[in-house]
Structure formats: structure tokens, C-alpha cells
Design a protein around this motif. Structure first.
Motif, mmCIF file in Angstrom:
data_model
loop_
_atom_site.group_PDB
_atom_site.id
_atom_site.type_symbol
_atom_site.label_atom_id
_atom_site.label_comp_id
_atom_site.label_asym_id
_atom_site.label_seq_id
_atom_site.Cartn_x
_atom_site.Cartn_y
_atom_site.Cartn_z
ATOM 1 N N SER A 55 8.434 -8.066 25.137
ATOM 2 C CA SER A 55 8.572 -7.280 23.886
ATOM 3 C C SER A 55 10.044 -6.502 23.914
ATOM 4 O O SER A 55 10.694 -6.713 22.790
ATOM 5 C CB SER A 55 7.341 -6.566 23.605
ATOM 6 O OG SER A 55 6.287 -7.183 23.614
ATOM 7 N N ASN A 100 1.999 -5.671 13.143
ATOM 8 C CA ASN A 100 2.497 -5.266 14.865
ATOM 9 C C ASN A 100 1.827 -3.878 15.087
ATOM 10 O O ASN A 100 1.431 -3.552 16.082
ATOM 11 C CB ASN A 100 4.029 -5.256 14.637
ATOM 12 C CG ASN A 100 4.555 -6.797 14.683
ATOM 13 O OD1 ASN A 100 3.828 -7.653 14.786
ATOM 14 N ND2 ASN A 100 5.767 -6.878 14.247
ATOM 15 N N HIS A 232 11.580 -4.587 17.777
ATOM 16 C CA HIS A 232 11.619 -5.268 18.879
ATOM 17 C C HIS A 232 12.338 -6.658 18.551
ATOM 18 O O HIS A 232 12.923 -7.326 19.382
ATOM 19 C CB HIS A 232 10.216 -5.774 19.381
ATOM 20 C CG HIS A 232 9.689 -4.414 20.202
ATOM 21 N ND1 HIS A 232 10.477 -3.635 20.996
ATOM 22 C CD2 HIS A 232 8.323 -4.192 20.592
ATOM 23 C CE1 HIS A 232 9.624 -2.732 21.262
ATOM 24 N NE2 HIS A 232 8.477 -3.319 21.398
ATOM 25 N N ARG A 236 14.929 -9.400 20.970
ATOM 26 C CA ARG A 236 14.617 -10.527 21.798
ATOM 27 C C ARG A 236 15.346 -11.852 21.397
ATOM 28 O O ARG A 236 14.858 -12.912 20.868
ATOM 29 C CB ARG A 236 12.984 -10.807 21.210
ATOM 30 C CG ARG A 236 12.123 -9.924 21.854
ATOM 31 C CD ARG A 236 10.458 -9.813 21.107
ATOM 32 N NE ARG A 236 10.362 -11.301 20.901
ATOM 33 C CZ ARG A 236 9.632 -12.023 21.853
ATOM 34 N NH1 ARG A 236 9.288 -11.558 23.021
ATOM 35 N NH2 ARG A 236 9.385 -13.119 21.480
ATOM 36 N N THR A 270 6.688 -0.921 15.380
ATOM 37 C CA THR A 270 6.493 -2.086 16.239
ATOM 38 C C THR A 270 5.200 -2.140 16.950
ATOM 39 O O THR A 270 4.590 -3.387 17.073
ATOM 40 C CB THR A 270 7.555 -2.200 17.065
ATOM 41 O OG1 THR A 270 8.830 -2.339 16.735
ATOM 42 C CG2 THR A 270 7.448 -3.299 17.990
ATOM 43 N N GLN A 521 5.522 -12.355 15.822
ATOM 44 C CA GLN A 521 4.013 -12.073 16.174
ATOM 45 C C GLN A 521 3.319 -12.370 15.224
ATOM 46 O O GLN A 521 3.601 -12.260 13.857
ATOM 47 C CB GLN A 521 3.787 -10.766 16.832
ATOM 48 C CG GLN A 521 4.641 -10.072 17.879
ATOM 49 C CD GLN A 521 4.210 -11.052 18.988
ATOM 50 O OE1 GLN A 521 3.026 -11.323 19.172
ATOM 51 N NE2 GLN A 521 5.007 -11.444 19.970
#
Length: 665
Positions: A55, A100, A232, A236, A270, A521
Motif C-alpha cells: 500500500s 478505503n 496511497h 503505487r 486512505t 481497492q
């Protein structure tokens, strides 16, 4: 026994990788990551470990160099109470999706984000969302959506910084007293390094955000109390360190870091840990013992490690060497949840032994639920008997320790229930010392929960630094906010230089893969947990994971809502169910992570997925030489309607004891 052979053989503990990602239980004792690491440390003397997380692989490395520890910047900083009372404008790069913030390791007993955003908005706080997805903010926030091309947030941040500089809006006094290296950064903004001033017009051409919006926001965020947040999602991806750093530089130029409700809070929204007050007392924690093996890997580099033993790589200013792993012991997570699954498949074929044993789920055992930012300690009672041959991780490791002659050291003579009482005691003592409600363990267990008091909402490290920069200096090399880092510059990394810069994405849409895939997610589960459950299944399309597309892109391919689509690129292919939404920016396909992998033979010797797992498509490459973080958030793909015979989803079928054969579709 494989473990004993490893311990007594020539590779020893240096040949063991202890794999676990820690999400398997909210409980503090049956926490698989703590259990397996404690066992390997005691029984073998150590193991090759992983550091950081999928993450936050890039942010956890860059933040200590420029501001301070990751936890301090994300969890003990600006709170939702401060935003409700103080904040005038929030610039949320990557958004603050409730899906999230509704989850957190250790559990969340009270959800506060939706109400806090609604109350702040009612007071007049303006939320600005920079994301390709409109629902990365709840409607209660009334957020202004700025659709932005994936991977271009840094350009917008630099455009905001340049506007502040050009119009004299930056806080010169704050930059001189609390920061270092602004002279280097300001020269870059003006085009001194590459001849390109980072103007709002320049940023607009890269990002798609109108130049006038960038100029207006630069003025707005310096006219009142402003807060910059970075999700996040942004880090990523390749060069993921840059948005984290650029966001901090932007907030520093506004001069509001450390003010209540202002400045910079990494990853606010997040997870459920952020934006809350931390607990005033410790929560139960199982000690893992001492690891006698010094070698480690960044967590997202597992395939590199297994495929390239003995090879060197760069990480955080060091030259590291991948160990020669002969045994992988995995507990508490899905070992087949990683980028580029075909590459991972090859990597997991390399070790001589892989150990994965059936373990109980949270509902099948007793535990204590707690998180460092949640105000309740929960007695987690067993609700169902264990299924089949599954056992608690603790029971498994206790028996293995007995066979290896280390049972007393591992168990300390306690069964699971006695461990719960033992781990509860430091929390009880801390409560008692402060005169707060502190029942004994049996009373707590009978009661079912215990309220934990919160520490003062004091703004943490950044507030203390602002109030007294000499005595409460930051734990950075200079003791200040490092807009330019001499340390990082001296590492000599071309993919992460000494200050925030614009580095164009090195994978872009092309004729073969014209769309950008966002693998965020999911909204109906945590990662892949309980994907078979009714709530996760309610979002499926004909049994497949939903893939959201803009109607404009779908029309070009003759795709209708509810069609099955094939999503593919040079790494693999998967089947998913089309869901058309105008809240998805044109040029984007959104396929969330977590659909259980359902292998299909795609005809070229590699595997696809019949269920919609995006990691068959994502790249397995580090964010940069600095952090080597995960790049699984974005990649490029093509999407077409699938008109062939639809294979059944077999991801939930019980495993066969016979050698499996791969089906063809």
C-alpha cells in the motif's frame, strides 16, 4: 522435516523467507504476521523478512527523509475534528473514498469520515478531488471534481507551486525558518534545470486539468486555511515517490504545515487509522523476538528475489543482494496476490519448499480486537467451529516448535486463552495508572468491550515543530522540511533525484493498449477477503468482477452495460463484466483488485484469469531505486467484447488432491 533440514543445512535461516501480509485477522494475538515471525525467530534464529507494504511502499521510504516517520505523517497529524473546525480548502490528490477509510488493520468500530466531511462542507470547507474517478469522494463532501490523467498529479502540483512563486503567494518566512533547499526547487520551477518553467499552462497540457483551475486553486489555497493530501494510489506507480514529495513541497510553499486543519497529511482518508486521535494507552501486542538474519527485501520485490538470487539492486541508498531462498513459509494472506501473476508463477516455482497450511478464520477463534487509533478494545469471541483440518496459527507453530525443541521459548507455557490475558495486562496497567476504568481480564471478557481514552489532539510532530523548530526539530538530516535533500541527491538515482520533479510515465497508452487500467481497492470487500461472500458477489457481473468504463470508450468497442469483456495486454488477459459509468474518465478502465484468481490457458503458454483479477495485467517493477515500491495501481490495456463460450468460475471450488489441469478458453 523441511524446517529442520533448513536450520541444520548449509543455507540455514538465510535461506528462509517468512511471508505474511498481516491482514488475515483483526485480532492482536492470532495475528498471522506476528505469529509466523515469532516462530521463525525462535525456532530458526531468524528469516529473510520483507519491509514496507504494498500500500505504501514508496511513501514509507521517502517521508522519513523529507518530513518524518510514515506513521507520524499519516496517523498523528491533522484530524477530522480539526478539518471540521478549521479547514477552508482541501486539495485531495487521489481522493478520500469511503470504501478505503471504512477499513483498518485491527478494526474500526466507529466510522467518522462521512459525517466529518458533511459538517466541514456545511461550514464552507471546499473539497477538491484530483482523480480519474468521480466517486473517490463521498457525495456528502460536495467535492469539486478535477478529472486528471493518471500519473500526472505531480505536474499539477508543480503548476500550483509555480503559480504561487510567480504571483508572490508563497510564504517566504515559513520557507526560510522551517525548510531547506527551496532555492534549488524554485530554480527548477522557473525552468532553470531543463528550460521548461512549470507553469499552469504546462501542467494543463500534461494533466488535462484546465490552467485557469490551477491558477485559481493556487490563489484559493493561500487565501485561507488549506490542506494538501496525497492518497496511497498515487505512489503505487512508477516514480511514486514524486507525488508524496511534491505534495509536501506544495504545502510548505503555502506555509501552513503544522497549523490545525492545515498543511499536509499524507494518506488522510486512505484507511480508517488516519484523521483520528491516537489512543492514550498501548494496545495488546505479541512480541516477535529477535531476527538473527540481517538481509531483507522491499515487500514488492518477492518475484525479483526468487528469480534472481545473488543479484544486486539499489534500495534507499544501499546496494543490496537478493538472498538464495530455498524455503518459503507463508501464513496470513494470499501468496498469489502480486503484480504480473505469470511472472510470480515462475518465481514461486524456484524454491525447493513452500509451506502453506490451512488455518482458522477470525470467526473460528478467540482474540482481542484493537487498533492504535480506535477507542474500543473488543473481546472477539469464537462464533463457529474450525472447518476441516484448519487450526489456529498458534497451535500449528506450537506443535512445530515442540518438534524442533523450542516449544517452551515459543509458548512460554501459555495456551491461547492465557496469552490473551497476558497481552491484555499492559493495557490494563496503563489504564489503572491513570485512574481510568481498568477491569481484570475476565471482567473485560464478560463485558465484551472496553473504552480506551484518546491522547490530546495536539497535531503531533509537525505542530510541535512549527511551535518550536529548535527544540522540536524534525528527524530529517537537516532537522527541517527537506524540499531539496542532499542525502537523496547524493544517492545518484536518476529515477528519484534530490527534489520533486516531473518524470513522465514510462508506460503510456498506445495503439496496442490504448486505455489506462486503474486497479484500485474494491468497494465490497477488503482486498480479496471473503470474495465468495454475498456482499462481494452482489457486485459481480455474470459471476465476474465488474470493470467500469466510460460510455464513450465502450461505444467504440460495441460494449454494452452487462457484457463480458476481455481485458488484455502483453502480460496477460482476463474476463470481467462491463459496467458503464460517466463518473469514470474517458480513456480509463477501472478493475479493482481482489477477485480470486481463476486460471485460464490463453494459448501462448501463459495463464489468464476467467474471474477478473487485474494482477494478471499489472507490471512487476519498482517505483524507483530509492523505495522499490509497488507499481500495481496503473497499467495500459485493451478492452474488447467477449463473445466466446463463457467458462464457469471455479475460483471458489475446493482444492483437488489430484494434480490440477488447466482448462482452455
Amino acid at each position: 522435516m523441511a524446517l529442520r533440514l533448513v536450520r541444520e543445512g548449509r543455507h540455514g535461516a538465510e535461506g528462509v523467507f517468512g511471508g505474511s501480509y498481516g491482514w488475515s485477522s483483526a485480532g492482536r494475538f492470532h495475528h498471522a504476521q506476528s505469529q509466523i515471525h515469532r516462530f521463525l525467530n525462535i525456532a530458526l534464529g531468524g528469516y529473510v523478512r520483507s519491509v514496507n507494504s504494498y500500500s505504501a511502499g514508496a511513501s514509507a521510504v521517502i517521508l522519513p527523509w523529507i518530513l518524518g516517520p510514515f506513521e507520524a505523517m499519516s496517523r498523528n497529524n491533522v484530524t477530522w475534528s480539526q478539518i471540521e473546525a478549521e479547514t477552508d480548502v482541501v486539495l485531495a490528490f487521489g481522493g478520500m473514498a469511503l470504501k478505503n477509510s471504512n477499513v483498518a488493520s485491527g478494526g474500526v468500530t466507529t466510522h467518522i469520515e462521512r459525517g466529518a466531511m458533511a459538517r466541514a462542507a456545511a461550514r464552507g470547507c471546499r473539497f477538491h478531488l484530483f482523480s480519474p474517478l468521480r466517486d473517490d469522494f463521498p457525495p456528502e463532501a460536495g467535492a469539486i471534481w478535477h478529472p486528471i490523467r493518471p500519473g500526472t498529479d505531480v505536474a499539477v502540483m508543480l503548476g500550483l507551486c509555480n503559480t504561487m512563486l510567480a504571483e508572490g503567494l508563497h510564504d517566504v518566512e515559513f520557507l526560510e525558518q522551517y525548510c531547506t533547499g527551496f532555492d534549488v526547487f524554485s530554480a527548477y520551477l522557473a525552468g532553470g534545470e531543463d528550460g521548461q518553467p512549470k507553469t499552469a499552462e504546462w501542467a494543463s497540457g500534461i494533466s488535462g486539468v484546465p490552467a485557469q483551475s490551477i491558477v485559481r486553486l493556487a490563489r484559493e489555497m493561500t487565501a485561507g486555511r488549506s490542506l494538501v493530501t496525497v492518497a496511497h494510489a498515487l505512489q503505487r506507480a512508477r516514480f511514486g515517490e514524486q507525488p508524496v514529495w511534491a505534495g509536501a513541497a506544495l504545502a510548505a510553499m503555502a506555509g501552513q504545515i503544522g497549523l490545525p486543519g492545515g498543511g499536509y497529511n499524507y494518506a488522510l482518508g486512505t484507511m480508517g487509522h488516519t484523521g483520528r486521535r491516537i489512543n492514550a494507552v498501548p494496545i495488546p501486542t505479541l512480541l516477535q523476538g529477535r531476527n538473527g538474519v540481517s538481509n531483507f527485501i522491499p515487500v514488492a520485490r518477492i518475484s525479483d528475489m526468487l528469480l534472481n538470487p545473488g543479484e544486486t539492486y539499489h534500495y534507499d541508498g544501499r546496494e543490496m543482494t537478493y538472498p538464495d531462498i530455498r524455503l518459503v513459509y507463508w501464513a496470513g494472506g494470499n501468496p498469489f496476490h502480486h503484480q504480473d501473476l505469470n511472472r510470480l508463477r515462475s518465481a514461486l516455482a524456484r524454491p525447493q519448499t513452500i509451506i502453506v497450511l490451512p488455518a482458522t478464520m477470525t470467526l473460528e477463534r478467540e482474540d482481542i480486537g484493537a487498533a492504535g487509533t480506535d477507542p474500543r478494545l473488543i473481546a472477539m469471541r469464537r462464533l463457529a467451529p474450525a472447518v476441516g483440518m484448519s487450526r489456529d496459527d498458534y497451535a500449528i507453530f506450537a506443535d512445530l516448535s515442540r518438534l524442533m525443541g523450542s516449544e517452551d521459548a515459543f509458548t512460554e507455557g501459555r495456551d491461547a486463552r492465557e496469552w490473551l490475558a497476558h497481552l491484555y495486562e499492559p493495557t490494563r496497567m496503563a489504564l489503572a495508572e491513570r485512574g481510568w476504568d481498568a477491569p481484570d481480564f475476565e471482567s473485560f471478557w464478560e463485558r465484551g468491550e472496553l473504552t480506551l481514552p484518546s491522547a490530546p489532539d495536539d497535531g503531533g510532530m509537525l505542530r510541535a515543530f512549527r511551535q518550536n523548530p529548535q527544540s522540536a526539530h524534525l528527524p530529517t538530516p537537516s532537522g527541517r522540511i527537506e524540499i531539496f535533500s542532499r542525502t537523496i541527491a547524493d544517492f545518484g538515482y536518476d529515477d528519484c533525484p534530490g527534489h520533486p520533479v516531473w518524470l513522465a510515465p514510462d508506460e503510456v497508452p498506445n495503439e496496442a493498449a490504448p486505455l489506462v487500467l486503474i486497479a484500485n481497492q474494491p468497494s465490497t470487500r477488503l482486498h480479496s477477503q471473503l470474495d465468495f461472500g454475498a456482499y462481494s458477489q452482489s457486485s459481480k457481473v455474470r459471476g465476474r468482477e465488474p470493470a467500469r468504463l466510460n460510455p464513450q470508450d465502450a461505444a467504440q468497442q460495441g460494449i454494452r452495460d452487462g457484457d463480458i469483456v476481455r481485458i488484455f495486454n502483453g502480460r496477460g488477459a482476463c474476463l470481467a463484466g462491463a459496467v458503464l459509468r460517466d463518473g469514470v474518465m474517458a480513456g480509463i478502465v477501472n478493475l479493482s483488485t481482489g477477485a480470486w484468481f481463476d486460471p485460464l490457458d490463453v494459448g501462448d503458454g501463459s495463464l489468464g484469469c476467467g474471474h477478473g483479477n487485474p494482477n494478471i495485467l499489472t507490471r512487476d517493477i519498482g517505483t524507483s531505486k530509492l523505495a522499490q515500491g509497488c507499481c500495481g495501481q496503473v497499467t495500459v490495456v485493451e478492452v474488447s467484447r467477449y463473445d466466446g463460450e463463457l467458462p464457469p468460475v471455479r475460483a471458489y471450488d475446493p482444492p483437488s488432491t489430484e494434480l490440477a489441469t488447466v482448462r482452455t478458453a
